[in-house]
Design an enzyme around this catalytic site. Structure first.
Site, PDB file in Angstrom:
ATOM      1  N   ASP A   1       0.438  -1.145   0.550  1.00 41.76           N
ATOM      2  CA  ASP A   1      -0.264  -0.004   0.169  1.00 41.76           C
ATOM      3  C   ASP A   1       0.928   1.535  -0.232  1.00 41.76           C
ATOM      4  OD1 ASP A   1       0.906  -0.529   2.472  1.00 41.76           O
ATOM      5  OD2 ASP A   1      -1.069   0.283   3.561  1.00 41.76           O
ATOM      6  N   SER A   2       1.973   1.169  -0.340  1.00 41.09           N
ATOM      7  CA  SER A   2       2.891   2.176  -0.662  1.00 41.09           C
ATOM      8  C   SER A   2       3.328   2.548  -1.563  1.00 41.09           C
ATOM      9  CB  SER A   2       4.876   1.966  -0.250  1.00 41.09           C
ATOM     10  OG  SER A   2       5.270   0.401  -0.315  1.00 41.09           O
TER      11      SER A   2
ATOM     12  N   ASP B   1      -0.787  -6.032  -0.334  1.00 42.60           N
ATOM     13  CA  ASP B   1      -1.703  -5.740   1.520  1.00 42.60           C
ATOM     14  C   ASP B   1      -2.866  -5.692   0.927  1.00 42.60           C
ATOM     15  OD1 ASP B   1       0.502  -5.472   2.577  1.00 42.60           O
ATOM     16  OD2 ASP B   1       1.349  -2.983   1.355  1.00 42.60           O
TER      17      ASP B   1
ATOM     18  N   LYS C   1      -1.388  -9.549   3.126  1.00 44.92           N
ATOM     19  CA  LYS C   1      -0.597  -8.914   3.946  1.00 44.92           C
ATOM     20  C   LYS C   1      -1.621  -8.512   5.008  1.00 44.92           C
ATOM     21  CE  LYS C   1       2.839  -6.384   4.116  1.00 44.92           C
ATOM     22  NZ  LYS C   1       2.257  -4.717   4.860  1.00 44.92           N
TER      23      LYS C   1
ATOM     24  N   GLU D   1      -2.481  -5.755   8.659  1.00 43.91           N
ATOM     25  CA  GLU D   1      -1.777  -4.903   9.325  1.00 43.91           C
ATOM     26  C   GLU D   1      -2.862  -5.228  10.268  1.00 43.91           C
ATOM     27  OE1 GLU D   1      -0.719  -1.340   9.297  1.00 43.91           O
ATOM     28  OE2 GLU D   1       0.437  -1.085   6.802  1.00 43.91           O
TER      29      GLU D   1
ATOM     30  N   GLU E   1       7.858  -4.634  11.193  1.00 40.88           N
ATOM     31  CA  GLU E   1       8.881  -2.727  10.153  1.00 40.88           C
ATOM     32  C   GLU E   1       9.044  -2.141  11.842  1.00 40.88           C
ATOM     33  OE1 GLU E   1       7.265   0.535   8.202  1.00 40.88           O
ATOM     34  OE2 GLU E   1       6.397  -0.715   8.303  1.00 40.88           O
TER      35      GLU E   1
END
Length: 272
Positions: free
Chosen positions: A52-53, A91, A121, A123, A190
């Protein structure tokens, strides 16, 4: 040719587990488009993360929160079309997995069906445990993301190192053990202290991937634009640049401009 470049089959979560079991480090980079994904896949990267970066490096947003599920699917489709060997993980964007298991499952199914990716993925730890359970029950491989979680930036207030105090460290370890017990195939850690990341990696049977988490984890991930030196304004301590494409591309662009204005491009051999 290096053994790492002799890829004869598609990497999967089983591949990553086998790498951890034999002590081979896992290489991961982000990609968001066909061309970049093709280059790093052919170079032998183990895993490509459609992060999502993309919200930051592709769209210019200040945080990752702005990118939508439809946009993530678009980027993932572009990457998957290019990849022959690497495992592709996508993501789940902000809001897609946030305590509503059925909504989370619907989003995860869309990603898998519409992109052809290998895994997603998510979070979060205990707070999204029911979401993770529901998605895993549907047969979708899940990697967890713990430590600094960019989708929670407004809660943190900054991008400082996480798990520096005892309470936060204990919560991180507890979350790692929990998601492993749920059945996730790996955890991305992270921006946490390296000794904590090493401790967690040694505790877990599943692979850990670090970004700003030291060398004691089972693999590393970085954003491709940062690695290639395309972004000269971002210089965190954990980043190592392997190229200076910002300078190369800037100089090439200036050279092109000069050639166009001086009418040296196109020349006779470049004309029909």
């Amino acid at each position: 040719m290096s053994n790492y470049l002799r890829k004869t089959s598609k990497n999967t979560k089983r591949t990553l587990q086998e790498m951890k079991d034999r002590g081979e480090k896992i290489s991961m980079l982000t990609a968001y488009d066909y061309t970049m994904a093709s280059i790093i896949d052919k170079a032998g990267i183990d895993v490509i993360l459609v992060g999502d970066s993309a919200s930051n490096v592709m769209a210019g947003n200040r945080t990752t929160l702005s990118i939508t599920l439809d946009q993530m699917i678009y980027h993932a489709q572009s990457v998957v079309r290019a990849v022959k060997s690497a495992m592709v993980i996508v993501d789940m964007p902000f809001g897609a997995c946030c305590g509503n298991p059925m909504k989370s499952l619907d989003a995860a199914v869309r990603v898998m069906q519409e992109t052809g990716a290998d895994a997603i993925k998510i979070e979060g730890g205990q707070e999204v445990s029911e979401d993770i359970k529901k998605i895993l029950a549907a047969g979708i491989p899940v990697m967890s993301h713990l430590g600094l979680m960019p989708q929670s930036i407004h809660n943190y207030g900054n991008y400082a190192i996480r798990a520096r105090n005892e309470k936060e460290s204990e919560k991180l370890i507890s979350d790692c053990l929990l998601v492993e017990s749920l059945g996730v195939f790996g955890i991305l850690l992270e921006k946490i202290p390296s000794h904590t990341a090493t401790k967690i990696s040694n505790m877990l049977k599943i692979p850990t991937i670090g970004i700003g988490a030291g060398s004691g984890v089972d693999g590393q991930v970085l954003v491709i634009q940062d690695v290639m030196g395309m972004n000269d304004e971002f210089s965190p301590k954990f980043l190592r640049r392997y190229a200076d494409l910002h300078t190369v591309m800037s100089e090439a662009t200036r050279h092109y401009i000069e050639d166009v204005k001086s009418v040296s491009f196109p020349n006779q051999s470049e004309s029909y």
